[in-house]
Design an enzyme around this catalytic site. Structure first.
Site, PDB file in Angstrom:
ATOM      1  N   ASP A   8       0.821  -1.210   0.000  1.00 55.26           N
ATOM      2  CA  ASP A   8       0.000   0.000   0.000  1.00 55.26           C
ATOM      3  C   ASP A   8       0.854   1.259   0.000  1.00 55.26           C
ATOM      4  O   ASP A   8       1.985   1.262   0.520  1.00 55.26           O
ATOM      5  CB  ASP A   8      -0.894   0.043   1.243  1.00 55.26           C
ATOM      6  CG  ASP A   8      -1.978  -1.025   1.234  1.00 55.26           C
ATOM      7  OD1 ASP A   8      -2.025  -1.823   0.283  1.00 55.26           O
ATOM      8  OD2 ASP A   8      -2.773  -1.049   2.196  1.00 55.26           O
ATOM      9  N   HIS A  51       3.706  -2.227   3.214  1.00 56.61           N
ATOM     10  CA  HIS A  51       3.642  -0.865   2.687  1.00 56.61           C
ATOM     11  C   HIS A  51       4.970  -0.509   2.016  1.00 56.61           C
ATOM     12  O   HIS A  51       6.028  -0.674   2.638  1.00 56.61           O
ATOM     13  CB  HIS A  51       3.362   0.140   3.808  1.00 56.61           C
ATOM     14  CG  HIS A  51       2.021  -0.024   4.441  1.00 56.61           C
ATOM     15  ND1 HIS A  51       1.752  -1.026   5.351  1.00 56.61           N
ATOM     16  CD2 HIS A  51       0.862   0.676   4.282  1.00 56.61           C
ATOM     17  CE1 HIS A  51       0.483  -0.935   5.731  1.00 56.61           C
ATOM     18  NE2 HIS A  51      -0.067   0.085   5.110  1.00 56.61           N
TER      19      HIS A  51
END
Length: 221
Positions: free
Chosen positions: A35, A190
């Site tokens: 992400d 992430h």
């Protein structure tokens, strides 16, 4: 503070059954997701590391970052990974009206499609723009319903690495994934500056551990 477990409890999956939490499969496959990118250097490092293990992943991109770093975004697709929508500006669904939220998602969608066109990537790369992950996992039921009516698949997760959490050590981050992931798990990492320390420690070890156990790392469709 909102409590988030490493392993998503079954009750959460049952309350929101129309969201994708995992991918049941007879094969030994794990679905890595990243992400908040693309991010200079960090996303490129992730791509290089995935290539070392012939692993594929799905990147949920912020539209503003796609605009800033189109060459990194293009490489994600050229390397055979899939991309999804993570809103234009990492907006919080719980703090936003449905109208504002949907507009933010739409702008990100347009940015991603425009970049694909200008990069002269093939039409097949359009197919996964309608994968959507809500930032922070925060989305109102009405927002989710409207997005699904517009053809989006809302992708949540089975395992959180907690790579972004400064209170979580590198070793705990690794343990979170090693101990909880299984075949069909959707795992959240992430490719951001905030998460880079834990993520860069954990990712190669996760790839090595599960590869030796005969697992594949696949994209979300």
């Amino acid at each position: 503070m909102i409590y988030k477990p490493v392993k998503t409890p079954l009750i959460a999956k049952s309350i929101f059954p129309n969201y994708v939490w995992d991918v049941p499969s007879a094969s030994k496959s794990i679905y890595l997701t990243f992400d908040d990118g693309p991010t200079p250097e960090i996303t490129s490092w992730v791509l290089n590391t995935l290539k070392d293990y012939n692993a594929k992943a799905t990147f949920f991109c912020i539209g503003k970052n796609v605009e800033k770093y189109p060459e990194i975004f293009e490489r994600i697709l050229v390397d055979g990974h899939h991309v999804g929508n993570h809103t234009q500006s990492h907006i919080k669904g719980w703090n936003s009206s449905t109208e504002v939220y949907l507009k933010n998602v739409q702008i990100c969608d347009e940015v991603i499609k425009s970049q694909i066109i200008h990069s002269e990537l093939s039409a097949k790369n359009y197919q996964n723009v309608h994968l959507f992950r809500p930032p922070y996992g925060q989305i109102k039921p009405k927002q989710g319903k409207k997005l699904m009516e517009h053809g989006y698949k809302i992708i949540m997760w089975d395992v959180l690495s907690f790579d972004w959490d400064k209170k979580v050590s590198e070793e705990i981050c690794l343990s979170n994934v090693i101990s909880k992931a299984k075949s069909g798990s959707i795992v959240v990492f992430h490719d951001s500056l905030k998460a880079s320390k834990n993520m860069m420690f954990t990712l190669p070890k996760v790839l090595d551990y599960f590869t030796k156990k005969g697992y594949n790392f696949d994209v979300l469709d």
